[in-house]
Scaffold this motif. Sequence first.
Motif, PDB file in Angstrom:
ATOM      1  N   LEU A  85      10.850  29.088  21.382  1.00 26.15           N
ATOM      2  CA  LEU A  85       9.592  28.445  20.995  1.00 26.15           C
ATOM      3  C   LEU A  85       8.440  28.951  21.875  1.00 26.15           C
ATOM      4  O   LEU A  85       7.730  28.183  22.516  1.00 26.15           O
ATOM      5  CB  LEU A  85       9.713  26.923  21.076  1.00 26.15           C
ATOM      6  N   GLU A  87       4.951  30.354  22.726  1.00 25.43           N
ATOM      7  CA  GLU A  87       3.610  30.226  22.140  1.00 25.43           C
ATOM      8  C   GLU A  87       2.990  31.578  21.815  1.00 25.43           C
ATOM      9  O   GLU A  87       2.086  31.673  20.981  1.00 25.43           O
ATOM     10  CB  GLU A  87       2.698  29.449  23.095  1.00 25.43           C
ATOM     11  N   SER A  90       4.482  34.549  16.737  1.00 25.22           N
ATOM     12  CA  SER A  90       3.951  33.979  15.499  1.00 25.22           C
ATOM     13  C   SER A  90       4.869  32.878  15.026  1.00 25.22           C
ATOM     14  O   SER A  90       6.088  32.892  15.293  1.00 25.22           O
ATOM     15  CB  SER A  90       3.829  35.056  14.418  1.00 25.22           C
ATOM     16  N   ILE A  91       4.316  31.928  14.299  1.00 28.46           N
ATOM     17  CA  ILE A  91       5.129  30.817  13.805  1.00 28.46           C
ATOM     18  C   ILE A  91       6.145  31.312  12.784  1.00 28.46           C
ATOM     19  O   ILE A  91       7.235  30.746  12.649  1.00 28.46           O
ATOM     20  CB  ILE A  91       4.234  29.701  13.214  1.00 28.46           C
ATOM     21  N   ASP A  92       5.835  32.403  12.080  1.00 27.76           N
ATOM     22  CA  ASP A  92       6.791  32.971  11.118  1.00 27.76           C
ATOM     23  C   ASP A  92       8.012  33.535  11.826  1.00 27.76           C
ATOM     24  O   ASP A  92       9.149  33.379  11.352  1.00 27.76           O
ATOM     25  CB  ASP A  92       6.121  34.056  10.276  1.00 27.76           C
ATOM     26  N   LYS A  95      10.047  30.641  12.979  1.00 27.14           N
ATOM     27  CA  LYS A  95      10.720  30.031  11.830  1.00 27.14           C
ATOM     28  C   LYS A  95      11.995  30.799  11.482  1.00 27.14           C
ATOM     29  O   LYS A  95      13.031  30.197  11.159  1.00 27.14           O
ATOM     30  CB  LYS A  95       9.775  30.002  10.623  1.00 27.14           C
ATOM     31  N   HIS A 119       1.128  23.714  19.509  1.00 32.17           N
ATOM     32  CA  HIS A 119       2.189  24.683  19.238  1.00 32.17           C
ATOM     33  C   HIS A 119       3.543  24.010  19.067  1.00 32.17           C
ATOM     34  O   HIS A 119       4.257  24.271  18.077  1.00 32.17           O
ATOM     35  CB  HIS A 119       2.259  25.697  20.386  1.00 32.17           C
ATOM     36  N   LYS A 122       3.795  21.957  15.938  1.00 31.36           N
ATOM     37  CA  LYS A 122       3.916  22.826  14.767  1.00 31.36           C
ATOM     38  C   LYS A 122       5.354  23.340  14.629  1.00 31.36           C
ATOM     39  O   LYS A 122       5.894  23.416  13.522  1.00 31.36           O
ATOM     40  CB  LYS A 122       2.949  24.002  14.893  1.00 31.36           C
ATOM     41  N   CYS A 123       5.980  23.666  15.748  1.00 29.24           N
ATOM     42  CA  CYS A 123       7.389  24.100  15.714  1.00 29.24           C
ATOM     43  C   CYS A 123       8.287  22.989  15.173  1.00 29.24           C
ATOM     44  O   CYS A 123       9.219  23.242  14.386  1.00 29.24           O
ATOM     45  CB  CYS A 123       7.850  24.514  17.115  1.00 29.24           C
ATOM     46  N   VAL A 126       7.941  22.721  11.405  1.00 28.21           N
ATOM     47  CA  VAL A 126       8.709  23.773  10.740  1.00 28.21           C
ATOM     48  C   VAL A 126      10.193  23.402  10.711  1.00 28.21           C
ATOM     49  O   VAL A 126      10.889  23.605   9.703  1.00 28.21           O
ATOM     50  CB  VAL A 126       8.499  25.125  11.455  1.00 28.21           C
TER      51      VAL A 126
END
Length: 343
Positions: A85, A87, A90-92, A95, A119, A122-123, A126
Amino acid sequence: MASKQHAHLLSLIKTMIPPLSGKLHKGQAGRIGVLGGSGDYSGAPYFSAMGAMRFGADLAHVICEPAAGAVIKTYSPDLIVHGVLDESRSIDDIKTDLKSILARLHVLIIGPGLGRSEHMQKCAKVAFELAKDIEQLGVVVDADGLWLVQNEPQVVMDWPGVPRVILTPNVMEFKRLCETMKIDPKADPETLCPKLAVALGNATIVQKGESDIISNGLEIPPALLAGGQAAAGKGKDILEGEVEGGLKRVGGQGDILSGSTGVLMAWGSEWVRGSYAHVGHPPPTDKAIAENIPLLAAYGASTFNRTASKRGFEKKGRSMVTGDLVDMVGDVYTEVFGKPDIK
């Protein structure tokens, strides 16, 4: 003295627990994940994951920020730590990693040490989205995972089939969730938990307090009630814990609750799927029991956690810390659920 209702529920919970058998391979008795562990909080995910291991899970994964991961690895080599995780990623990309890790699990615990940064929240969001698409994956939500639910309640709603979600809020977290869902937190305590559960899509909620109240907002089926009838004076849509806790509330007790809740939900779900039938532990024939594994897991974990708190306080008094409780998990497990069935 425990009531017939309490004894009945414990007897049902004990039937969910897999036997110890050489015919079971590593991982069949529980693969638990804990998503949390921000830069500031490394203890909470450790207590949740190690509590799950001590309770009886085969494997425990911690999914966290890299800085927290480096610290958690020094606590115990028994935990599988994924410092994904980051920061800076990218979140993609995150994911993709989460999807791979979650596919290995029976239950994901979201929240211990998560923190409230944009951050990490958001994780967690997802992770909720992925969990909904993974058949049979259960989710336990605690701590700052509940902060996300408070701000975006949809993450625990619209679950395919029977909701596989358990929330374990403390007094303030429960109050904030009620306010978010437009429920008066000053109403009769025995009505609040089921109302909140209904508002959150019939998720199972452990309303922690002087005594724990547990509900998924639905009427408790006769199979879960001693003699098929609700206890006199109690709501038909709640289970109320009967076990005293310790007199010291120390940070980390809730993390052990989340870990034990996760293991019981994993065991119950695998029992229902027939994963233990080949070792003489067939799945339930009663549909009402099969559909209420989260409710039973929550009640069993509440009973266990409050007993652990009481025993820890008896032994350590005001000096009690959560590490003391981790060391006592095995003995308290035997006290509550008895010696393991060996086949």
